[in-house]
Design an enzyme around this catalytic site. Structure first.
Site, mmCIF file in Angstrom:
data_model
loop_
_atom_site.group_PDB
_atom_site.id
_atom_site.type_symbol
_atom_site.label_atom_id
_atom_site.label_comp_id
_atom_site.label_asym_id
_atom_site.label_seq_id
_atom_site.Cartn_x
_atom_site.Cartn_y
_atom_site.Cartn_z
ATOM 1 N N ASP A 75 0.836 -1.214 0.000
ATOM 2 C CA ASP A 75 0.000 0.000 0.000
ATOM 3 C C ASP A 75 0.867 1.259 0.000
ATOM 4 O OD1 ASP A 75 -2.378 1.370 -0.013
ATOM 5 O OD2 ASP A 75 -2.717 1.206 2.141
ATOM 6 N N ASN B 295 -10.867 -2.665 -5.517
ATOM 7 C CA ASN B 295 -10.133 -1.665 -6.311
ATOM 8 C C ASN B 295 -10.803 -1.363 -7.655
ATOM 9 O OD1 ASN B 295 -6.895 -2.797 -5.097
ATOM 10 N ND2 ASN B 295 -8.094 -1.065 -4.413
HETATM 11 C C1 IPE Z 1 -5.385 -2.829 -0.284
HETATM 12 O O1 IPE Z 1 -5.073 -1.487 -0.430
HETATM 13 C C2 IPE Z 1 -5.320 -3.512 -1.611
HETATM 14 C C3 IPE Z 1 -3.982 -3.653 -2.188
HETATM 15 C C4 IPE Z 1 -2.859 -3.299 -1.630
HETATM 16 C C5 IPE Z 1 -3.949 -4.271 -3.478
HETATM 17 P P1 IPE Z 1 -6.207 -0.381 -0.579
HETATM 18 O O2 IPE Z 1 -5.490 0.927 -0.654
HETATM 19 O O3 IPE Z 1 -7.109 -0.700 -1.686
HETATM 20 O O4 IPE Z 1 -6.999 -0.530 0.795
HETATM 21 P P2 IPE Z 1 -7.929 0.492 1.578
HETATM 22 O O5 IPE Z 1 -8.932 1.007 0.599
HETATM 23 O O6 IPE Z 1 -7.039 1.596 2.070
HETATM 24 O O7 IPE Z 1 -8.512 -0.296 2.691
HETATM 25 C C1 IPE Z 2 -1.494 0.328 -3.362
HETATM 26 O O1 IPE Z 2 -1.351 1.688 -3.386
HETATM 27 C C2 IPE Z 2 -1.782 -0.248 -4.724
HETATM 28 C C3 IPE Z 2 -3.160 -0.714 -4.907
HETATM 29 C C4 IPE Z 2 -4.079 -0.699 -3.994
HETATM 30 C C5 IPE Z 2 -3.497 -1.233 -6.191
HETATM 31 P P1 IPE Z 2 -2.593 2.691 -3.337
HETATM 32 O O2 IPE Z 2 -2.971 3.038 -4.738
HETATM 33 O O3 IPE Z 2 -3.677 2.172 -2.501
HETATM 34 O O4 IPE Z 2 -1.900 3.931 -2.652
HETATM 35 P P2 IPE Z 2 -2.548 4.946 -1.617
HETATM 36 O O5 IPE Z 2 -3.146 4.143 -0.521
HETATM 37 O O6 IPE Z 2 -3.578 5.734 -2.382
HETATM 38 O O7 IPE Z 2 -1.394 5.790 -1.170
HETATM 39 MG MG MG Z 3 -4.146 2.357 -0.539
#
Ligand code: IPE
Ligand code: IPE
Ligand code: MG
Length: 239
Positions: A21, A69
């Site tokens: 993340d 996502n």
């Molecule tokens: C969890 O991250 C999913 C992945 C790392 C693929 P998200 O960024 O989607 O999770 P939330 O929305 O903060 O819970």
């Molecule tokens: C993790 O990074 C990747 C996926 C969830 C696909 P994020 O895209 O969730 O990054 P933040 O949480 O917005 O920083």
């Molecule tokens: Mg995230």
């Protein structure tokens, strides 16, 4: 020294699962667009897998795209699909050379054709490797996984008196994998976000503020050190 058998041994570490993340925040903090964060986040994969493998970890599971996502803007979703395809093309040879077996966990059918093809290709090329199993959770959801398992149980006409943990586990995407010993989440959030909710019943958790694109070898060592200092009890009185 007092006592019992496990008190002085460090915990074995067979399976590490990572919630990668913070790509978006990494980009934002640099005035870049989110896709640059995802791109950067894909570049350290090899280094992290290698670092865990060097520490004797045999199973690595990466959460790369959750079912939730899909709710992001279509352009970002497409960008993540493109990156998966690119990542396979770029890393497959090196991973294969390192004896890494790649497998997908999650829902395949809703993914676009080019993503399914890339995953199938990665699985096929690496199917006979045994050094490390790298599971890529892509279009993965823990609740959906359990629903799928329940449907399979009904389809297999298994009587309710025969239902055991094993019956369920044999029908999860992760069948054949040991439960994760350690779940790492980068970027400061302290939640599972629907990741391995069945399998994580007795996992240890490691949360770090480091954003995924910045997570490297030194962070791997730090997480392992922390894990080794834990004492797992599984409900017993061993400590
Ligand atoms: C969890 O991250 C999913 C992945 C790392 C693929 P998200 O960024 O989607 O999770 P939330 O929305 O903060 O819970
Ligand atoms: C993790 O990074 C990747 C996926 C969830 C696909 P994020 O895209 O969730 O990054 P933040 O949480 O917005 O920083
Ligand atoms: Mg995230």
């Amino acid at each position: 020294m007092t006592g019992t058998s496990v008190s002085n041994t460090s915990e074995a570490l067979e399976h590490v699962a990572i919630i990668m993340d913070g790509n978006g925040r990494w980009a934002n903090s640099r005035g870049l667009i989110r896709s640059e964060g995802h791109r950067q986040g894909a570049t350290n994969l090899r280094e992290v897998v290698e670092a865990f493998a060097n520490e004797g970890v045999s199973f690595i599971t990466l959460y790369a795209f959750s079912m939730e996502n899909w709710q992001r803007p279509p352009k970002e979703v497409q960008n993540l699909f493109d990156l998966l395809v690119e990542s396979v093309a770029k890393n497959i040879e090196g991973l294969h050379r390192d004896g890494v077996r790649i497998q997908h966990i999650g829902n395949m059918v809703d993914l676009p054709c080019e993503v399914r093809e890339a995953i199938r290709h990665a699985e096929e090329v690496t199917q006979n490797n045994h050094q490390v199993t790298l599971s890529v959770a892509f279009n993965y959801g823990g609740r959906a996984e359990i629903i799928e398992a329940v449907k399979k149980i009904i389809k297999d006409s298994i009587p309710f008196s025969d239902i055991t943990e094993k019956i369920i586990e044999d029908r999860l995407y992760t069948t054949g994998l040991p439960d994760p010993d350690l779940i790492i989440r980068t970027a400061g959030e302290k939640r599972l976000s629907n990741f391995l909710i069945w399998q994580s019943a007795y996992s240890e958790y490691y949360f770090t503020d480091v954003l995924w694109p910045d997570f490297g070898e030194a962070d791997v060592r730090k997480a392992i050190r922390e894990y080794k200092s834990r004492r797992r009890k599984f409900g017993t009185l061993e400590s």
